[in-house]
Write a protein that holds these residues in place. Structure first.
Motif, PDB file in Angstrom:
ATOM      1  N   LYS A 144      16.587  -8.931  -0.521  1.00 55.97           N
ATOM      2  CA  LYS A 144      15.437  -8.122  -1.088  1.00 55.97           C
ATOM      3  C   LYS A 144      15.379  -6.731  -1.302  1.00 55.97           C
ATOM      4  CE  LYS A 144      11.837  -8.622   1.815  1.00 55.97           C
ATOM      5  NZ  LYS A 144      10.654  -9.319   2.315  1.00 55.97           N
ATOM      6  N   ARG A 145      16.312  -6.080  -0.020  1.00 53.58           N
ATOM      7  CA  ARG A 145      16.673  -4.635  -0.255  1.00 53.58           C
ATOM      8  C   ARG A 145      17.376  -4.577  -1.473  1.00 53.58           C
ATOM      9  NH1 ARG A 145      17.628  -4.990   4.908  1.00 53.58           N
ATOM     10  NH2 ARG A 145      20.071  -4.669   4.786  1.00 53.58           N
ATOM     11  N   HIS A 193      -0.707 -10.655   3.084  1.00 54.28           N
ATOM     12  CA  HIS A 193      -0.377 -10.800   1.947  1.00 54.28           C
ATOM     13  C   HIS A 193      -0.338 -12.022   1.157  1.00 54.28           C
ATOM     14  CE1 HIS A 193       2.699 -10.529  -1.469  1.00 54.28           C
ATOM     15  NE2 HIS A 193       2.465  -9.299  -1.548  1.00 54.28           N
ATOM     16  N   SER A 194      -0.197 -12.899   1.671  1.00 54.85           N
ATOM     17  CA  SER A 194      -0.327 -14.252   1.196  1.00 54.85           C
ATOM     18  C   SER A 194      -2.024 -14.501   0.542  1.00 54.85           C
ATOM     19  CB  SER A 194      -0.204 -15.584   1.895  1.00 54.85           C
ATOM     20  OG  SER A 194      -0.842 -15.517   2.967  1.00 54.85           O
ATOM     21  N   ILE A 246       4.319  -2.259   4.753  1.00 48.39           N
ATOM     22  CA  ILE A 246       4.975  -1.815   3.524  1.00 48.39           C
ATOM     23  C   ILE A 246       6.626  -1.805   4.026  1.00 48.39           C
ATOM     24  CG2 ILE A 246       5.461   0.417   2.240  1.00 48.39           C
ATOM     25  CD1 ILE A 246       2.561   0.917   2.823  1.00 48.39           C
ATOM     26  N   PHE A 247       6.948  -1.538   5.031  1.00 49.49           N
ATOM     27  CA  PHE A 247       8.348  -1.453   5.480  1.00 49.49           C
ATOM     28  C   PHE A 247       9.064  -2.911   5.219  1.00 49.49           C
ATOM     29  CE2 PHE A 247       7.481   2.217   8.562  1.00 49.49           C
ATOM     30  CZ  PHE A 247       7.555   3.313   7.437  1.00 49.49           C
ATOM     31  N   SER A 248       8.112  -3.726   5.729  1.00 51.73           N
ATOM     32  CA  SER A 248       8.389  -5.188   5.812  1.00 51.73           C
ATOM     33  C   SER A 248       8.585  -5.757   4.106  1.00 51.73           C
ATOM     34  CB  SER A 248       7.317  -6.096   6.340  1.00 51.73           C
ATOM     35  OG  SER A 248       7.785  -7.329   6.250  1.00 51.73           O
ATOM     36  N   LEU A 249       7.717  -5.234   3.483  1.00 50.04           N
ATOM     37  CA  LEU A 249       7.827  -5.529   1.909  1.00 50.04           C
ATOM     38  C   LEU A 249       9.035  -4.901   1.246  1.00 50.04           C
ATOM     39  CD1 LEU A 249       4.154  -5.637   1.061  1.00 50.04           C
ATOM     40  CD2 LEU A 249       5.445  -7.521   1.237  1.00 50.04           C
ATOM     41  N   LEU A 250       9.557  -3.949   1.780  1.00 45.07           N
ATOM     42  CA  LEU A 250      10.741  -3.103   1.149  1.00 45.07           C
ATOM     43  C   LEU A 250      12.019  -3.846   1.647  1.00 45.07           C
ATOM     44  CD1 LEU A 250       9.715   0.712   1.315  1.00 45.07           C
ATOM     45  CD2 LEU A 250       9.532  -0.561  -0.584  1.00 45.07           C
ATOM     46  N   GLY A 251      11.798  -4.646   2.538  1.00 49.41           N
ATOM     47  CA  GLY A 251      12.806  -5.403   3.085  1.00 49.41           C
ATOM     48  C   GLY A 251      13.485  -4.711   4.407  1.00 49.41           C
ATOM     49  N   PHE A 299       2.489 -11.660   6.307  1.00 48.03           N
ATOM     50  CA  PHE A 299       2.417 -12.689   5.441  1.00 48.03           C
ATOM     51  C   PHE A 299       1.343 -13.277   5.315  1.00 48.03           C
ATOM     52  CE2 PHE A 299       7.101 -13.551   7.275  1.00 48.03           C
ATOM     53  CZ  PHE A 299       7.820 -12.634   6.409  1.00 48.03           C
ATOM     54  N   SER A 355      -2.331  -2.948  -5.143  1.00 46.88           N
ATOM     55  CA  SER A 355      -2.474  -1.947  -4.405  1.00 46.88           C
ATOM     56  C   SER A 355      -1.541  -0.812  -3.979  1.00 46.88           C
ATOM     57  CB  SER A 355      -3.116  -2.542  -2.935  1.00 46.88           C
ATOM     58  OG  SER A 355      -2.196  -3.234  -2.463  1.00 46.88           O
ATOM     59  N   ASN A 399       5.081 -14.206  -4.119  1.00 45.11           N
ATOM     60  CA  ASN A 399       5.651 -14.147  -2.919  1.00 45.11           C
ATOM     61  C   ASN A 399       6.749 -14.880  -2.615  1.00 45.11           C
ATOM     62  OD1 ASN A 399       3.467 -12.387  -2.333  1.00 45.11           O
ATOM     63  ND2 ASN A 399       2.217 -13.958  -1.210  1.00 45.11           N
ATOM     64  N   GLN A 409     -11.899   6.477   1.660  1.00 43.64           N
ATOM     65  CA  GLN A 409     -10.893   7.424   2.773  1.00 43.64           C
ATOM     66  C   GLN A 409     -10.775   8.601   1.987  1.00 43.64           C
ATOM     67  OE1 GLN A 409      -7.269   5.607   3.507  1.00 43.64           O
ATOM     68  NE2 GLN A 409      -7.138   6.868   5.264  1.00 43.64           N
ATOM     69  N   GLY A 418      -3.625 -12.016  -0.423  1.00 44.32           N
ATOM     70  CA  GLY A 418      -3.811 -11.254  -1.468  1.00 44.32           C
ATOM     71  C   GLY A 418      -4.474  -9.889  -0.904  1.00 44.32           C
ATOM     72  N   GLU A 419      -4.370  -9.550   0.420  1.00 47.15           N
ATOM     73  CA  GLU A 419      -4.967  -8.401   0.902  1.00 47.15           C
ATOM     74  C   GLU A 419      -4.363  -7.157   0.659  1.00 47.15           C
ATOM     75  OE1 GLU A 419      -6.753  -8.691   4.756  1.00 47.15           O
ATOM     76  OE2 GLU A 419      -7.542 -10.804   4.343  1.00 47.15           O
ATOM     77  N   LEU A 420      -2.924  -7.591   0.463  1.00 51.12           N
ATOM     78  CA  LEU A 420      -1.985  -6.323   0.492  1.00 51.12           C
ATOM     79  C   LEU A 420      -1.388  -6.325  -0.890  1.00 51.12           C
ATOM     80  CD1 LEU A 420      -0.298  -6.609   3.881  1.00 51.12           C
ATOM     81  CD2 LEU A 420      -1.615  -4.732   3.442  1.00 51.12           C
ATOM     82  N   LYS A 479      -0.483  -1.267   8.142  1.00 51.11           N
ATOM     83  CA  LYS A 479      -0.192  -1.200   6.618  1.00 51.11           C
ATOM     84  C   LYS A 479       1.100  -0.649   6.385  1.00 51.11           C
ATOM     85  CE  LYS A 479      -1.521   1.292   2.490  1.00 51.11           C
ATOM     86  NZ  LYS A 479      -2.144   2.366   1.865  1.00 51.11           N
ATOM     87  N   GLN A 480       1.537   0.583   7.317  1.00 48.09           N
ATOM     88  CA  GLN A 480       2.793   1.069   7.208  1.00 48.09           C
ATOM     89  C   GLN A 480       3.935   0.075   7.597  1.00 48.09           C
ATOM     90  OE1 GLN A 480       3.073   4.763   9.592  1.00 48.09           O
ATOM     91  NE2 GLN A 480       5.086   3.748  10.710  1.00 48.09           N
TER      92      GLN A 480
END
Lengths: 222, 845
Positions: free
Chosen positions: A82-83, B840-841, B750-755, B837, A92, A50, B413, B843-845, B746-747
């Motif tokens: 990051k991008r 994610h921290s 993901i967007f956030s993790l993609l920056g 955060f 997952s 992270n 699901q 470990g759930e995501l 979740k959506q």
């Protein structure tokens, strides 16, 4: 040198519930290096990923990325970094269920309003063997295929660094091997640096270097 | 299990605090809406005139008391009580009611003693034709229309001065034995309470229309008398004073309260100001109440949904530890139940205090409701019903959500079949793809827009649509006086009206003539026909061909068409009435009171059927009369014409007039502008003008004063509806956005993790909202058009689709919506990313 961590620490909680996830971590990773990080649950692997992925900031220490101290970067600058330079592959998968596979792969480019390299995408699709599932949805494909899609999405932005947080955690051994080989391919063919967190010693065979963590410290391979 | 549930509530007390406050707020508004409505309603004239009762003797004017009439009459204690209708002016209430009551006359059939006052002070005049006014309690004067049950009448000379007549008096009852007071809502009987002999000492005449009216019997809205100048009370003959006192004592024992009239008349009159206000907002208020109920349910459901998602690990853990589904249900239903109960109790207390203060301070100053504060209170029954609704619906919603989540965790699901997706090229395309199909938030957001776009115009239009014809000019403040005149020669008076000093301009809106219209037995139907025939006051309305003679009004939109009618009528060239009815140049207004429950509507329709009316424009059945305004294609062409739907209700007594020679009467409405400063003098002259021209003033408005009142109604209506819509939008949107953050967690993670840039994220949500708004706009416009034509017309309001108003509302709503969107996009983004955060921290995501 792509990554240089110096005295990185991270705590969660406070008082009696305080947990020191990382303790004075020093780490150097070269460009085009495939590094595997191992360790027991709760040793701080995910926290390290992270921090490397700029999802969270360390409490102390310095994070140099490609020669720049990014610990002082603003949220906006970090997001840009990051991008453009960092991709993360999760256990997952993190695919958007409402989008088909192809749109999931190009998702970062939809936001950035940029054209992606179509030839490059073609080659990735070919290499990752996901051509047949491009029009399917995430819940219509297998776990191994999902992870390959996640890797494809990560590769499409041509990142300098790919972080893989237990990418084989939800896969069988056959698919796990495939994924690790693909990550190795990312290093060899696409020139990315890969840091992969895993429990499985078998998955580290292709790694250039293996790091081992325990109780928030780097005990081997630093 | 309960302890565990309470522990979970305690653990999340910070979050539940907000939920609790929202529930309290919703319950508070629900209680206040009902309380304010009930308070206002109690103070409107329909109710308030009960308080405008008697003076010296008794003022028990209450439906229950009227119902007990029979009870007392059976006990023989009511023989002295006579019901009196009396026309008074608000500023001149007579002091010597008793003595005036003795100088009374009796109307046919009902024992109606009418006090006679100085003719110059009342809007109707009584001229003694023969004999003298009564001087003793066993004397009476009768009108020229006086007809006895056996057919003897003054007109045919079989009743004359010096005759002794025995008059029965009593009460009218409907089919279930309730006494009737003016409103004829079904078959009725006349139950004799007593009989008394009188000697006729005089015969008098009076201006038309008023004479036949049972004043203040519920017709006050429709013409002959303005409620402002009317009061209802009871008096008794002096010789029975002691008996009445005994009656009064009995009533007190039964818990009825005596109300002194003097102060309350003014109250009743002033309460009129609020009747329009109430009618303008009541429908909107109840719609909003329904929304608030939905909001309260939504808040509970959203909150619990959020908890369930956040506690997913916990739920799984509970399940692994052997907890059954019912245990999980219990854990997540308990907070909802607890907060709804506590929230409603809290809101009940707060709203009670608020309503008390509202009624006492605010409205007392605004509307001068002397007694109103007592009525501004929480309607407990309605409140409990709302509570039950919210409890039940929240229960179901939470249950559904928990069930769904449990299924997801237990079964995994399920994949769904989808269509092939085109490559997404931009953010709007992404928004479109992400919001395809049915979802709660999509429906919720669209619904908000629909409601916002329809409620504001409807509330606003309701507020102003009640004014039609000349009253629109009043609303606009364009005239100083409005004068509705009726008489046999009103048109001869127009020039004289113009000669009154101080009048700058006159505008005449419409002319009307009443005609008799036969309605055949076949069309009438055998059942109705027999019913009509069986009523003493209807039997005379059948002609020799056994057709029911109906009195209709023809409203002429212009003078030319009226003159033609007038000419045709007197030159004998007027072929058939039905030809006129079918013509394009008139509006037919059929007014009548019928005793047969429901038959008013049926018969009205039959008239339309028989006479080939092209279109029914409006049809009003107020249980006490029917107004059938029918029109041919004229109305289609001229909906906005200034033709006034002049309505003259014809109670049975009026037909005496028509059958005794005066076959036609006419009505005309004038709007008059006056020189500033001449109002007082002009108002006197206008009254004199009417009297001297043998006219009855049907309505007389000081338009400037009315204009001010209407402005209050208009502005308060608009502001109230606007604010309520704003508040509701705000609350609902907050809930919906909260739901959205959860369901799209979740959506966005993901967007956030993609920056993804924040601006892109905001833009994406903006596009998503744009989709909702466009959907909502389309649905709202369709809904609005339909509701405008059904809802408003159903309220008997004259409504035309006003695009500018809809456009204005759309702009306002878009502003509200956009403003709220950006507000909520800005606020939750911080907590949203923190949430990402955090998860994610872990470990759930």
């Amino acid at each position: 040198m792509l990554i240089e961590l110096t005295k990185i620490s991270k705590r969660y909680g406070s008082g009696e519930t305080e947990v020191e996830a990382l303790k004075d971590i020093d780490l150097r990773v070269n460009k085009k290096e495939f590094v595997a990080v191992m360790g027991k649950s709760g040793c701080g692997k995910t926290t390290l990923i992270n921090i490397l992925g700029t999802i969270i900031k360390p409490d102390t220490g310095r994070y140099m990325f490609d020669g720049n101290d990014i610990t002082k970067y603003s949220e906006k600058k970090l997001a840009t970094l990051k991008r453009s330079s960092i991709s993360i592959v999760f256990q997952s998968f993190n695919l958007v269920d409402e989008l088909d596979i192809k749109n999931n792969i190009i998702l970062p480019f939809i936001f950035d309003k940029k054209e992606y390299d179509k030839d490059y995408l073609e080659s990735i699709i070919k290499d990752l063997e996901i051509k047949d599932i491009l029009n399917k949805y995430p819940d219509e494909v297998s776990g191994g295929e999902k992870q390959r899609v996640a890797i494809a999405r990560a590769l499409l932005v041509k990142p300098q660094l790919i972080l893989a947080d237990e990418p084989t955690g939800n896969l069988d051994s056959e698919n796990s091997e495939k994924v690790v080989r693909l990550l190795k391919k990312c290093v060899d063919d696409y020139g990315s640096t890969v840091i992969m967190v895993t429990h499985d010693i078998d998955m580290t065979e292709l790694a250039d270097r293996i790091l081992e963590m325990s109780d928030g410290k780097m005990i081997k391979g630093e | 299990m309960l302890k565990l549930a309470l522990k979970l509530i305690k653990k999340k007390r910070k979050k539940y605090r907000v939920t609790f406050l929202c529930i309290v707020a919703c319950a508070f508004f629900i209680a206040v809406i009902e309380g304010i409505y009930m308070g206002h309603h109690a103070a409107t004239f329909d109710e308030a005139y009960y308080y405008a009762g008697k003076y010296d003797v008794a003022a028990y004017v209450d439906p229950e008391i009227l119902a007990s009439y029979n009870f007392y009459s059976e006990k023989g204690s009511l023989t002295a009580i006579n019901e009196v209708t009396y026309s008074v002016r608000q500023d001149k209430i007579p002091d010597n009611t008793m003595s005036e009551a003795q100088k009374s006359y009796m109307e046919y059939n009902y024992m109606s003693l009418m006090g006679i006052r100085d003719a110059s002070d009342v809007i109707q005049t009584y001229d003694l034709s023969e004999g003298r006014w009564p001087e003793n309690t066993d004397e009476l004067v009768v009108s020229l229309n006086f007809v006895l049950e056996d057919g003897r009448s003054v007109r045919n000379g079989t009743v004359k001065i010096g005759d002794t007549v025995s008059i029965q008096y009593g009460i009218r009852k409907n089919e279930v034995g309730e006494s009737l007071q003016g409103e004829i809502t079904g078959p009725e009987t006349f139950e004799v309470a007593g009989e008394k002999e009188f000697r006729i000492c005089g015969i008098f005449s009076y201006k038309k229309l008023l004479s036949g009216q049972h004043i203040c019997y519920g017709y006050y809205k429709y013409g002959a008398l303005e409620p402002k100048e009317t009061a209802l009370y009871y008096v008794l003959n002096e010789e029975n004073y002691d008996e009445l006192k005994s009656f009064e004592k009995n009533l007190r024992e039964y818990g009825f309260q005596k109300v002194e009239a003097n102060g309350h008349i003014e109250t009743a009159l002033k309460s009129l100001q609020s009747s329009d206000y109430i009618s303008s907002i009541e429908d909107g208020m109840f719609i909003l109440e329904a929304i608030l109920i939905a909001v309260a349910m939504g808040i509970i459901a959203v909150n619990q949904y959020q908890n369930i998602l956040e506690d997913s690990e916990q739920i799984r853990l509970f399940r692994r530890l052997g907890a059954e589904r019912k245990h999980i249900y219990f854990l997540y239903l308990t907070p909802g139940v607890v907060f709804i109960i506590v929230g409603f109790v809290t809101a009940f207390i707060i709203s009670g205090m608020f309503l008390k203060a509202y009624g006492t301070v605010l409205l007392n100053n605004l509307f001068s409701y002397g007694y109103a504060p007592d009525y501004f209170k929480v309607d407990l029954i309605m409140y409990l019903i709302s509570f039950g609704f919210i409890l039940l619906e929240s229960f179901c919603l939470i249950l559904t959500v928990v069930k769904k989540e449990l299924r997801i965790y237990e079964d995994g699901q399920q994949g769904r079949k989808r269509k092939k997706q085109e490559q997404i090229k931009n953010l709007f395309g992404l928004a479109r793809v992400l919001n395809k199909g049915f979802s709660i938030r999509r429906v919720a957001k669209t619904t908000i827009v629909v409601f916002a776009l329809t409620i504001i115009p409807i509330c606003f239009m309701t507020g102003i649509s009640v004014y039609r014809g000349a009253e629109e000019l009043i609303v606009e403040g364009e005239v100083d006086f409005v004068l509705n005149l009726s008489g046999t020669n009103v048109f001869a008076g127009e020039e004289e009206l113009r000669n009154i000093g101080g009048i700058k301009s006159i505008e005449r809106f419409a002319k009307a003539a009443s005609i008799k219209l036969p309605l055949s037995r076949e069309v009438l139907g055998e059942e109705v026909y027999r019913e009509m025939k069986s009523k003493p006051w209807y039997t005379e309305l059948f002609n020799e061909d056994d057709e029911l003679i109906w009195v209709v009004e023809i409203i002429f939109p212009d003078e030319k068409s009226y003159n033609k009618f007038y000419h045709d009528q007197y030159t004998g060239c007027f072929p058939e009435y039905d030809e006129y009815i079918k013509s394009d140049s008139v509006i037919i207004s059929v007014n009548y009171c019928f005793g047969e429950d429901g038959s008013v509507v049926d018969i009205g329709k039959k008239i339309a059927e028989q006479y080939g009316v092209v279109k029914l424009h409006s049809f009003v059945d107020n249980d006490k009369s029917v107004e059938l305004s029918v029109s041919s294609s004229y109305l289609d062409k001229h909906k906005e014409s200034d033709g006034v739907f002049a309505t003259i209700i014809a109670p049975p007594g009026l037909f005496d007039e028509f059958f005794s020679g005066a076959e036609y009467h006419h009505m005309v409405q004038y709007a008059v502008n006056a020189e500033p400063g001449s109002y007082e003098e002009l108002s006197r002259e206008l009254k004199d003008f009417a009297f001297h021209n043998n006219m009855a003033i049907m309505d007389y408005y000081d338009a400037n004063k009315e204009h001010r009142n209407y402005l209050i109604v208009r502005v308060t209506s608009l502001i109230t509806s606007f604010l309520i819509v704003l508040i509701v939008c705000f609350i609902v949107l907050y809930s919906v956005n909260a739901l959205e953050r959860i369901s799209k967690r979740k959506q966005y993670t993901i967007f956030s993790l993609l920056g993804i840039k924040k601006s892109s994220s905001v833009l994406l949500r903006g596009y998503e909202d744009a989709i909702y708004i466009i959907d909502g706009l389309i649905i709202a416009l369709v809904f609005h058009i339909i509701s405008a034509n059904t809802f408003l017309e159903g309220l008997y309001l004259y409504y035309g689709l006003r695009l500018n108003l809809i456009f204005l509302s759309a702009v306002i709503c878009l502003l509200i919506y956009t403003g709220l969107f950006f507000l909520f996009s800005a606020l939750p983004s911080v907590s949203g990313s923190r949430h990402v955060f955090y998860r994610h921290s872990r470990g759930e995501l």
